[in-house]
Enzyme design. Structure first.
Site, PDB file in Angstrom:
ATOM      1  N   ASP A 149       0.838  -1.207   0.000  1.00  0.00           N
ATOM      2  CA  ASP A 149       0.000   0.000   0.000  1.00  0.00           C
ATOM      3  C   ASP A 149       0.875   1.261   0.000  1.00  0.00           C
ATOM      4  O   ASP A 149       0.361   2.373  -0.034  1.00  0.00           O
ATOM      5  CB  ASP A 149      -1.019  -0.013   1.149  1.00  0.00           C
ATOM      6  CG  ASP A 149      -0.386  -0.111   2.519  1.00  0.00           C
ATOM      7  OD1 ASP A 149       0.847  -0.221   2.609  1.00  0.00           O
ATOM      8  OD2 ASP A 149      -1.141  -0.068   3.520  1.00  0.00           O
ATOM      9  N   ASP A 185      -0.975  -6.208   0.164  1.00  0.00           N
ATOM     10  CA  ASP A 185      -1.272  -5.544   1.438  1.00  0.00           C
ATOM     11  C   ASP A 185      -2.776  -5.375   1.615  1.00  0.00           C
ATOM     12  O   ASP A 185      -3.474  -4.940   0.681  1.00  0.00           O
ATOM     13  CB  ASP A 185      -0.663  -4.134   1.443  1.00  0.00           C
ATOM     14  CG  ASP A 185       0.660  -4.082   2.176  1.00  0.00           C
ATOM     15  OD1 ASP A 185       0.933  -4.967   3.012  1.00  0.00           O
ATOM     16  OD2 ASP A 185       1.425  -3.137   1.900  1.00  0.00           O
ATOM     17  N   LYS A 228      -1.075  -9.412   3.497  1.00  0.00           N
ATOM     18  CA  LYS A 228      -0.266  -8.895   4.617  1.00  0.00           C
ATOM     19  C   LYS A 228      -1.106  -7.936   5.461  1.00  0.00           C
ATOM     20  O   LYS A 228      -1.817  -7.089   4.920  1.00  0.00           O
ATOM     21  CB  LYS A 228       0.992  -8.196   4.098  1.00  0.00           C
ATOM     22  CG  LYS A 228       1.831  -7.549   5.217  1.00  0.00           C
ATOM     23  CD  LYS A 228       3.263  -7.254   4.786  1.00  0.00           C
ATOM     24  CE  LYS A 228       3.421  -6.020   3.954  1.00  0.00           C
ATOM     25  NZ  LYS A 228       3.033  -4.782   4.640  1.00  0.00           N
ATOM     26  N   GLU A 254       9.809  -3.982  10.211  1.00  0.00           N
ATOM     27  CA  GLU A 254      10.234  -2.697   9.633  1.00  0.00           C
ATOM     28  C   GLU A 254      10.806  -1.782  10.723  1.00  0.00           C
ATOM     29  O   GLU A 254      10.171  -1.564  11.765  1.00  0.00           O
ATOM     30  CB  GLU A 254       9.025  -2.037   8.946  1.00  0.00           C
ATOM     31  CG  GLU A 254       9.369  -0.712   8.287  1.00  0.00           C
ATOM     32  CD  GLU A 254       8.321  -0.242   7.287  1.00  0.00           C
ATOM     33  OE1 GLU A 254       7.343  -0.976   7.018  1.00  0.00           O
ATOM     34  OE2 GLU A 254       8.482   0.879   6.760  1.00  0.00           O
TER      35      GLU A 254
HETATM   36  O1  KIV Z   1       3.600  -1.101   1.554  1.00  0.00           O
HETATM   37  C1  KIV Z   1       4.788  -1.433   1.549  1.00  0.00           C
HETATM   38  O2  KIV Z   1       5.557  -1.129   0.652  1.00  0.00           O
HETATM   39  C2  KIV Z   1       5.279  -2.207   2.680  1.00  0.00           C
HETATM   40  C3  KIV Z   1       6.764  -2.359   2.803  1.00  0.00           C
HETATM   41  C4  KIV Z   1       7.338  -1.103   3.326  1.00  0.00           C
HETATM   42  C5  KIV Z   1       7.161  -3.526   3.625  1.00  0.00           C
HETATM   43  O3  KIV Z   1       4.535  -2.662   3.486  1.00  0.00           O
END
Ligand code: KIV
Length: 268
Positions: free
Chosen positions: A48, A87, A116, A185
């Site tokens: 996201d 995500d 995720k 992270e």
């Molecule tokens: O949205 C994204 O790019 C992420 C990464 C920073 C792991 O969740």
């Protein structure tokens, strides 16, 4: 890369068991999905972060399910062999496990292989609910961008003993709930290394040092085309190279050889 076999959860687990590092990058469209897959990237994350990278927003908070579904479809069309994680955007899983299931189903039908979810504690039952219904889930702890305001900005997480203890506890709960992968992270390198050794699933770091099972970066950051200052955990892989393909190849090679990241340069 013509001969590369399709990545599966089973193969990711085998890589993890063998100690082979997992190379992950964010990806938002079909063309880059094709190029990243051909470069040997193991996992494409439809992050996201597209809210910032593609839409010019200040955070990920405004990204919608429709947008995530659209970009997941685009990535799935361009990809041939890589594992695709999508995500779950802000507001798509916070209400209830049922809401999370409805939205996870949309992402899986759009071509994701795994979803995720950010956060710990209350997310463990949500992850359990999805996993029991056949949806592989990746957890995300440490700095969780959807909580940027609650966390007081882009700050390293788990620095003091109480915060580190909470991270250990939440990570163990998420593994117990069935999470098959964890993104960590902006966590001190020592703590990330300890968690990686303690947990029984691959831990993918971003700003979490060299001791993780794999690494992820935002694609546009590692190509050096993001505007503004870069976080210390980013390396510009296009610097000194003449093609996107060679930059991606160098990223995969450096992650797999343990040359990226370097704790002294990129760690906290
Ligand atoms: O949205 C994204 O790019 C992420 C990464 C920073 C792991 O969740």
């Amino acid at each position: 890369m013509e001969s590369r076999k399709r990545m599966t959860l089973h193969r990711l687990r085998q890589m993890y068991a063998a100690g082979d590092k997992i190379a992950m990058l964010t990806c938002y469209d079909a063309t880059f999905a094709h190029v990243l897959d051909a470069a040997g990237v193991d996992v494409l994350l439809v992050g996201d972060s597209l809210g910032m990278v593609l839409q010019g927003q200040a955070s990920t908070l405004s990204v919608s399910m429709d947008q995530m579904t659209y970009h997941t479809e685009c990535v799935a069309r361009g990809n041939r062999t890589a594992w695709i994680i999508a995500d779950m955007p802000f507001g798509s899983y916070q209400e209830s496990a049922e809401q999370a299931l409805r939205n996870a189903v949309r992402l899986m039908q759009a071509g994701a292989h795994m979803v995720k979810i950010e956060g710990g504690g209350w997310t463990a039952p949500v992850i359990r609910f999805l996993v029991e219904r056949g949806i592989p889930a990746c957890a995300h702890l440490g700095f969780t961008p959807q909580s940027v305001h609650a966390l007081g900005g882009h700050r390293v997480q788990g620095r003091d003993e109480a915060a580190a203890g909470l991270l250990r506890e939440q990570a163990a709960q998420l593994v117990e709930a069935g999470a098959a992968m964890l993104v960590l992270e902006m966590v001190p390198a020592g703590l990330a290394r300890e968690l990686t050794q303690a947990l029984s699933i691959p831990v993918i770091g971003i700003g979490a040092g060299a001791g993780c099972s794999g690494q992820v970066l935002v694609l546009h950051d590692m190509l050096g085309i993001t505007r503004g200052a870069m976080p210390r955990f980013v390396r510009n892989f296009l610097d000194g190279r003449t093609s996107v393909e060679s930059a991606l190849g160098a990223y995969v090679a450096d992650v797999k050889a343990g040359r990226f990241p370097e704790d002294a340069l990129h760690g906290f």
